[in-house]
Every structure is written in C-alpha cells, then in structure tokens.
Enzyme design. Structure first.
Site: not given
Length: 690
Positions: A7, A80, A82, A84, A298, A300, A344
């Site tokens: 990303e 990433d 997650d 998204e 990570y 988030r 995570h």
C-alpha cells in the site's frame, strides 16, 4: 522476477531488506478502485450492486502495476493486514486479472526478517469474507453520506455532512455539553483534622468519614457546626487499625485506542499526531548502519494478544535486565473485548534490543515519545504484579470517626518499567506512610479544617476520552477513531478549548436535526449492533447484502419523513467586533466561499469583512484605543482605530500613541527595507528618536 505490491511507498525500503534477490516492490498508494465520488454508484434495485471505478488519480499507478505484473513470474499482494487492506488486494487482483483461486495474498504483522520471510512461504487466496465486510461498510457509509447529508444541507445549510459513526460521536459530544449546562451543583462539606503522636512531629491528616457510626456527607455548614461542637477539645483515640496487602496487575499492551489515549495523557500528543507517528514507526525510520528499519508491529488493532515469540523475547529480556523475580509464574494473558476482532497482535516493539534511549538521536521528538510509551508498556505487560502494604486507621473524637489511609510499595514489579497515570481522589487522600500507631493510642490535636465543596459536572470529552468512549461503546473500529475526530473538527462541528472538545452551534443544530428525524439510526446501540453485524460478515456468519438490505429498509422511510420536515435556520455566531458603518455588532456568517464577517443589522446594513484574526498594533493618538491592522483590496497594510464607528483615525504606519515634542503630531514606527525608525508622522518635522 517476483512482484510484491504494497500500500504505502514508505514501506518499500524497509521491506526490500528482507525480501532478498529476485523481488521487485511497487506501491499502490492505497486504494486504486473505489465508488466514484460524483455519483451514488450503488444499484438499490439490483441487490445493492456497487459500481467501482479506477480512481482518477491512480490511472498512472494502475498502468505501472499492470505492466510490471505481466513481466512477473509471480504477483504477491501485501497490502495491510486488515479488512481495508484485504479489499485493496481484491481490487488490485481484479484489475490485474488474477483468478480468485490463486494464492496471491501475503500478510505480516510486522516488517521484520522473520515475519516477511515466513509470509513468503505462506501465500493464500484473498479472503472474500473480509472483503465483503469492507464492501458492506463502504456501502452503508455511502447510503448515509449520499442520502442523509443532502437533506441536512437542504434543511440547515450547505456543506454539511452526516456519517454513520461520525454523527454518533457528535451526539456524544453534544449530549455531554448539555449535561454540563443542565448540571446543578450540590453543596457538601469536608471536615479534616491535623494530628500527631505526642513527641512526634509527623503530621497525620485524617478525614471525617462516620458520624454517629454512619457514613457521613455533610450537606451544609449548619450540619458541620452541630457535628463538630467541642471537637477541638475532644480526645482523639485510635479505635481501629486495618492492615492488608494488595497488588496491582500490569496493564495490557496497547491497542489502537489505548495507545491514542495514553499518548495524549502522558505525552500531550493529539490523535492526529499519534496516528502519524505510529504509522512512521510501523513503516520504518532511518537508523545509522541499518537503513530504514521498522520498529513496531501493525498499529490498527483492538487485540491485546501477544505472540509466543514476542512473549519469549520479553521473558528473556526481563530476566536479564530486571531479574527473574520480575517474571510472573505464568505468562500474563489479557482478556479481549466482547466485540474485538483479535485479528492482530497488540501494538508492541519488534525488538526489545532497540530500546528508546539507543534510538533517541535518530528519532524525532514525537516518534521518540511514542516509541518509548509503546516499548515500556509492552515490557511492563509481561512483568509481575506491583505489591503494596496498606493500612487504614480510624480515629474517634466525640461522635465523629476520622480516617487516614496509607499505602507503601513493597515490590515495584511492572511499575519499574512503566509509570501509570493515576487519577487522584482528593476526597480520599492516600498518603505514602502512616506513622506506627496502636489501637487505644491517644493523639495530639493541632487543627481542624472545614471546607465547603460543590459537586462537579461531568468533564468534557478530550480526544482521548472520546476515543475511549467510542471504543467501550463499540462505535467504529481502530481504523476509524482518528478520522472521525478529524472529520468533526474539519466540518466545524466541534472546536477545542485547550484540550477539551466543545460542540459548535452548527454542530448542535445538525445533531438536533438528526436526532429529530433519525434518532433510531444515529444512536450508540444501533451503531454498535451494526459493527457487530459487519464482524459477522467478516467471520462468514452473515451475508453482506442482507445486512445492507435490512439497514436500507430501516433508513428509507426516515428519509421521506425528514425530507418533508421544516427547514432549520442556523443562527450566525455573534462576535465582539463593531460594524464600522452602523455600530452594530458583527456576526460570523457562511457563504459559498467560506466564512466571513457580516453586520448583525442586515439587511439594513450590508457591511461585510473578511474573517481574519484581529491583530492589534499601536495606540490611536486621537482616542487612546488600540489600532487594528487591516489590509486594502491590494493587500497593502494600514492601521485604523478599533473604534472606527466613532473614531476615523487611520495611518499607513504604526502609531506609537505618543505625540511629537516638536510639532505635536503623532509619532509612528516607520519600517523601510527591514529597518525600523521611530519618528514624527509630519513630513516637515525632523524629529527622530534614537
């Protein structure tokens, strides 16, 4: 050549160190395909089918990705880890024509050699359940943004917006402000005495807790005086001593929410600053001799889970640096929230060998402060409990029992690595040490203190406490906290008073309209339930189109009602600036080009001014009031009296407020090519001050 697509371009250098020969890394720079901004792009009559388009500013990137993917023997998408990120991978795979059953997806929770090389050996197919959860969230937000926002723009004023999470966060801020406004303080009194043992100078402050054997809260001075009659001459005898041992468990390692809260509380960092610093620490910083190196996992996450490898790393480090007595008998495990995704680990340092002090010279101040918090919090989370000896002493005098409480640390445990910010309770003060006392012992009276107090209203939200409330109530998810708070400020729905968030007038107006017509949608319970349904979609236990359908059928009739409702006029904000034409007060209005100052006497007086922070310089030589700095249409600076309605004095140079001793004209500060001269404003007078 194998192609790895990420990303953020900021990860490229950190990642390439661990990929080895034969890998090329390209960045998508976030989303490459999305719902277009200029149309609704969701087919309500065709099972909510979204219409995605390549984003206008990503055409060049898509061409590059397509060109390089054709050359590559393998394409791996490492967006990433997650929902998204999974959706971004899905869109990229679609554009590149990668089949759904091809194992093209890799993820890693940290940019380290071990994590990256392990990910390369475990490619998988794209998880469509995670993609569908993200699609559902995107379409739900589109339904609110494109169906509700136009109504509030029509009914209140232009350039307003509603949001599924944003509007509930606004409601929390508005409700708290009204709680404060409606709060009625209640009087109460505290009574404390200052005592000491005979022949001992150490003071003992004890607070009245019981009156005639019952818990007391004196409501007024009369009650205090009646209870304390003769108390100065009473015998102060120790009636009860209670000793106990307590311990405090280490706090959990950081989630996104707790990191943002603690960064504000301990380091004074805003949510935006914390998010920015965390992203940099995750993507990598330049370390001399090592190049760009990622420092944390990570960022988030709502999980407090720690991997077995990380726990083993902490155990080894703690034993070496602190001693084995700082290691718990069993590994510390922290419970997850009921609605936590737990996809995570918690936020933690990648390596404990890279301690904050060793990196201080190569980290900017905010990066250092945040890394230090993350590092020390993780270390503390793996340590043993802190232990305390406690003592509570009751002292009787007439009908009142006074109490003093002491707490002494006997073993630092986790507090040796991390100092927790504790809330103080002035009503039940705890002292570090109470002198040795025995039951039946009589103490010496020094003085009494009777304090009038009033109950306090709830405290306004700060960024950190609003995030805490959103987290606890299940509103939004880790990736949405910071953007939500930023959006409230950008829309002028909230403003800051020091660190506290206040709703603006327009924020209250929007909230009231939404609560009148959409109260069943924009509330905590409904929003939290919708987040749970999205979690079920991610877990493949709910079908995403059915979730959207149920929401739309619930929202649609509310839209019809709100569209037929009355228009609400947003009241302009009053200022303390006088209109220079008619003397009335100016107000802040908003037009198509933004905010401006307009006369409150409109339409009788149509005076307007640009909305700028008023700068004062100099003293008016005519009336003695302040001079305001103004600009002409060509941006040339001039000075005019702040009371322009009554005093028409103006000057192209800054007046000092003094008059010339030679000719009596006013003295100015003349600036020419950066040099300042204090001189007479009369060109025919040669007076100049040294």
């Amino acid at each position: 050549m194998k192609l790895v697509i990420i990303e953020s371009p900021n990860k490229r250098e950190s990642l390439k160190k661990y990929l080895g020969e034969g890998y090329e890394v390209l960045s998508s720079k976030g989303h490459v395909r999305d719902l277009p901004t200029k149309s609704f792009a969701v087919d309500l009559k065709n099972n909510y089918e979204p219409h995605y388009e390549i984003m206008p500013d990503k055409n060049a990137i898509v061409k590059e990705l397509t060109r390089e993917a054709k050359k590559a023997e393998q394409v791996l998408i490492a967006s990433d880890p997650d929902r998204e990120g999974e959706a971004i991978a899905w869109h990229i795979a679609y554009i590149l024509g990668i089949p759904a059953d091809q194992k093209c997806r890799i993820t890693f929770n940290e940019i380290s050699k071990t994590a990256v090389q392990k990910a390369l050996t475990q490619p998988r197919t794209i998880d469509e359940s995670l993609v569908n959860a993200q699609q559902a969230r995107r379409i739900l937000d589109r339904l609110v943004g494109y169906k509700v926002s136009p109504i509030i723009c029509k009914k209140i004023k232009s350039n307003l917006s509603a949001g599924r999470v944003q509007s509930v966060a606004l409601k929390l801020v508005v409700d708290r402000e009204r709680e404060i406004s409606n709060f009625k303080p209640e009087e109460y009194w505290n009574v404390s005495v200052d005592l000491n043992k005979f022949n001992d100078k150490q003071h003992i402050k004890a607070l009245a807790t019981l009156y005639k054997g019952k818990k007391v809260k004196f409501k007024n001075q009369e009650e205090v005086e009646n209870a304390c009659a003769g108390i100065e001459n009473a015998e102060y005898k120790v009636s009860k001593i209670k000793r106990s041992k307590t311990s405090s468990h280490a706090p959990a390692p950081f989630t996104t929410s707790t990191m943002q809260q603690e960064a504000q509380n301990k380091a004074g960092m805003s949510t935006a600053a914390t998010t920015r610093a965390a992203q940099i620490l995750y993507e990598g910083v330049e370390i001399p001799g090592e190049g760009k190196t990622a420092l944390i996992t990570y960022i988030r996450t709502d999980s407090t889970r720690v991997s077995a490898d990380a726990a083993a790393m902490a155990k080894e480090y703690i034993a070496k640096e602190y001693g084995t007595n700082y290691l718990p008998a069993k590994l510390n495990v922290y419970g997850a929230k009921k609605d936590a995704q737990d996809a995570h680990e918690a936020i933690r340092p990648i390596s404990l060998e890279k301690n904050p002090e060793s990196l201080k010279k190569c980290l900017k101040p905010e990066l250092y402060k945040l890394y230090k918090l993350i590092y020390e919090r993780f270390l503390a989370s793996q340590m043993t409990e802190a232990k305390y000896d406690n003592v509570s002493v009751d002292i009787d005098a007439n009908d009142i029992t006074f109490r003093v409480t002491g707490k002494t640390m006997t073993f630092a445990g986790w507090t040796s690595a991390y100092k927790q910010v504790e809330e103080t309770d002035e009503e039940n003060e705890v002292v570090d040490k109470v002198p040795p006392l025995e039951e039946g012992e009589v103490l010496n009276f020094n003085s009494i203190k009777k304090e009038q107090k009033f109950t306090k209203p709830p405290v306004r939200y700060t960024e950190s406490t609003l995030i805490k409330a959103m987290d606890e109530k299940g509103i939004g998810r880790p990736a949405t906290y910071a953007p939500t708070i930023a959006l409230l400020a950008n829309r002028n729905y909230t403003e800051k008073d020091k660190k506290y968030l206040l709703p603006t007038e327009i924020g209250c107006t929007v909230n009231d309209f939404l609560q009148k017509y959409f109260a069943t949608v924009f509330n905590v319970d409904f929003t939290a339930d919708m987040e749970n349904k999205l979690d079920q979609v991610a877990e493949n236990t709910a079908e995403w189109r059915r979730v959207i359908d149920k929401f739309w059928r619930f929202l649609e009739p509310l839209l019809t009602t709100a569209n037929g409702g009355e228009r609400i006029k947003a009241e302009p904000e009053m200022t303390d600036i006088k209109c220079e034409k008619c003397g009335k007060m100016m107000v802040i209005r908003e037009g198509r080009y933004g905010k401006f100052l307009g006369c409150s006497n409109y339409p009788t007086c149509k005076n307007i001014q640009p909305l700028e922070k008023t700068e004062y310089k100099g003293i008016c030589p005519k009336c003695g009031k302040r001079m305001t700095v103004r600009k002409t249409k060509t941006q040339k600076i001039y000075y005019s009296c702040e009371d322009y309605a009554n005093c028409k004095f103006m000057s192209w140079d800054e007046p000092t407020g003094k008059n010339c001793p030679k000719c009596g004209e006013h003295i100015i500060t003349k600036t020419f090519r950066g040099n300042q001269t204090i001189k007479c404003s009369n060109k025919e007078c040669d007076y100049v001050e040294e």
